[in-house]
Design an enzyme around this catalytic site. Structure first.
Site, PDB file in Angstrom:
ATOM      1  N   CYS A  13       0.774  -1.146   0.148  1.00  0.00           N
ATOM      2  CA  CYS A  13       0.037   0.057  -0.008  1.00  0.00           C
ATOM      3  C   CYS A  13       0.755   1.237  -0.062  1.00  0.00           C
ATOM      4  O   CYS A  13       1.017   1.927   0.954  1.00  0.00           O
ATOM      5  CB  CYS A  13      -0.992   0.045   1.168  1.00  0.00           C
ATOM      6  SG  CYS A  13      -1.734  -1.521   1.387  1.00  0.00           S
ATOM      7  N   ALA A  15       1.282   4.249  -1.512  1.00  0.00           N
ATOM      8  CA  ALA A  15       0.997   5.698  -2.006  1.00  0.00           C
ATOM      9  C   ALA A  15       0.657   6.525  -0.638  1.00  0.00           C
ATOM     10  O   ALA A  15       0.401   5.779   0.415  1.00  0.00           O
ATOM     11  CB  ALA A  15      -0.396   5.830  -2.695  1.00  0.00           C
ATOM     12  N   PRO A  16       1.090   7.761  -0.471  1.00  0.00           N
ATOM     13  CA  PRO A  16       1.676   8.455  -1.585  1.00  0.00           C
ATOM     14  C   PRO A  16       3.174   8.509  -1.866  1.00  0.00           C
ATOM     15  O   PRO A  16       3.896   9.096  -2.786  1.00  0.00           O
ATOM     16  CB  PRO A  16       1.424  10.068  -1.047  1.00  0.00           C
ATOM     17  CG  PRO A  16       1.582   9.782   0.376  1.00  0.00           C
ATOM     18  CD  PRO A  16       1.073   8.452   0.764  1.00  0.00           C
ATOM     19  N   GLY A  17       4.029   7.338  -1.181  1.00  0.00           N
ATOM     20  CA  GLY A  17       5.301   7.098  -1.407  1.00  0.00           C
ATOM     21  C   GLY A  17       6.328   7.565  -0.460  1.00  0.00           C
ATOM     22  O   GLY A  17       7.539   7.148  -0.501  1.00  0.00           O
ATOM     23  N   GLY A  18       5.963   8.022   0.854  1.00  0.00           N
ATOM     24  CA  GLY A  18       6.770   8.522   1.778  1.00  0.00           C
ATOM     25  C   GLY A  18       7.819   7.234   2.415  1.00  0.00           C
ATOM     26  O   GLY A  18       9.081   7.387   2.524  1.00  0.00           O
ATOM     27  N   LYS A  19       7.026   6.220   2.751  1.00  0.00           N
ATOM     28  CA  LYS A  19       7.583   5.139   3.298  1.00  0.00           C
ATOM     29  C   LYS A  19       8.569   4.426   2.051  1.00  0.00           C
ATOM     30  O   LYS A  19       9.549   4.112   2.556  1.00  0.00           O
ATOM     31  CB  LYS A  19       6.697   4.176   3.920  1.00  0.00           C
ATOM     32  CG  LYS A  19       6.101   4.673   5.126  1.00  0.00           C
ATOM     33  CD  LYS A  19       5.054   3.731   5.689  1.00  0.00           C
ATOM     34  CE  LYS A  19       3.534   3.646   4.785  1.00  0.00           C
ATOM     35  NZ  LYS A  19       3.010   4.994   4.573  1.00  0.00           N
ATOM     36  N   ASP A  37      -0.141  -0.217  -5.352  1.00  0.00           N
ATOM     37  CA  ASP A  37      -1.211   0.303  -4.845  1.00  0.00           C
ATOM     38  C   ASP A  37      -2.477   0.175  -5.918  1.00  0.00           C
ATOM     39  O   ASP A  37      -2.244   0.193  -7.089  1.00  0.00           O
ATOM     40  CB  ASP A  37      -1.040   1.837  -4.832  1.00  0.00           C
ATOM     41  CG  ASP A  37      -2.054   2.524  -3.669  1.00  0.00           C
ATOM     42  OD1 ASP A  37      -1.686   2.700  -2.478  1.00  0.00           O
ATOM     43  OD2 ASP A  37      -3.140   2.975  -4.066  1.00  0.00           O
ATOM     44  N   ASP A  81       1.072  -1.289   5.174  1.00  0.00           N
ATOM     45  CA  ASP A  81       0.747  -0.048   5.764  1.00  0.00           C
ATOM     46  C   ASP A  81      -0.731   0.165   5.622  1.00  0.00           C
ATOM     47  O   ASP A  81      -1.165   0.625   4.362  1.00  0.00           O
ATOM     48  CB  ASP A  81       1.405   1.183   5.304  1.00  0.00           C
ATOM     49  CG  ASP A  81       1.040   2.507   6.476  1.00  0.00           C
ATOM     50  OD1 ASP A  81       0.485   1.956   7.626  1.00  0.00           O
ATOM     51  OD2 ASP A  81       1.146   3.571   6.006  1.00  0.00           O
ATOM     52  N   CYS A 134      -2.659   3.565  10.955  1.00  0.00           N
ATOM     53  CA  CYS A 134      -2.994   4.691  11.930  1.00  0.00           C
ATOM     54  C   CYS A 134      -4.389   4.979  12.672  1.00  0.00           C
ATOM     55  O   CYS A 134      -4.748   5.816  12.789  1.00  0.00           O
ATOM     56  CB  CYS A 134      -2.611   6.002  10.939  1.00  0.00           C
ATOM     57  SG  CYS A 134      -3.996   6.008   9.809  1.00  0.00           S
TER      58      CYS A 134
END
Length: 181
Positions: A13, A15-19, A37, A81, A134
């Site tokens: 999962c 998006a948005p790509g930070g991890k 995604d 995530d 989260c």
């Protein structure tokens, strides 16, 4: 996750790509990160972030028809995530208080277990699987992990942690790390 240069990592999962881009940084941009995604616009965000940050080891893909992720490569590390109710970030997203319903948590729980089923089939022996949300709801966290452990006896729960805004002075979140035997 502790990803290492040269490893194969799956971010189900992404998006948005930070991890995803942070994992690439930890891997010194060496190896393979398969970023998936289900939404094309969200995959485009991952692609844009990778391009902007000079990340070259990421490959993007979408689930195959029927929700099957169409994966065949076993991965050293897999990150889920998962989509969740977002109750851990409610202090920043006040509108959630009026949108969250019990049936939505039930629907999300089914999706979370489906993603973990997909992830479990992709982890190499001795590989790592990380599940996070989260959310601070036990139905999306500890109960999902408990059900996963009952179904997949070849995974060992190494660690789990819940962060609570009022105790830890951060957004609420949950994470569990498994090792495949």
């Amino acid at each position: 996750m502790a990803p290492q240069p040269g490893e194969a990592v799956l971010d189900l999962c992404s998006a948005p790509g930070g991890k995803t881009t942070f994992i690439a940084q930890l891997m010194n941009n060496r190896g393979l990160i398969m970023a998936q995604d289900s939404h094309i616009l969200r995959r485009q965000m991952v692609e844009e972030n990778c391009r902007r940050l000079g990340v070259m080891c990421v490959r993007l893909s979408a689930p195959a028809e029927g929700g099957n992720f169409g994966l065949s490569t076993p991965y050293d590390r897999v990150l889920v995530d998962a989509p969740c109710s977002n109750t851990g970030v409610m202090r920043r997203r006040v509108d959630l208080r009026w949108r969250i319903r019990a049936e939505e948590i039930t629907r999300l729980r089914r999706k979370q277990l489906e993603l973990l089923d997909t992830a479990a089939r992709q982890v190499k022996p001795a590989g790592t699987l990380v599940y996070s949300t989260c959310s601070i709801e036990p139905e999306e966290n500890e109960q999902v992990v408990e059900q996963f452990c009952q179904k997949y006896r070849d995974f060992v729960l190494e660690q789990q942690r819940t962060l609570l805004p009022f105790n830890d002075a951060v957004d609420g979140a949950y994470v569990a790390r498994f090792r495949k035997r």
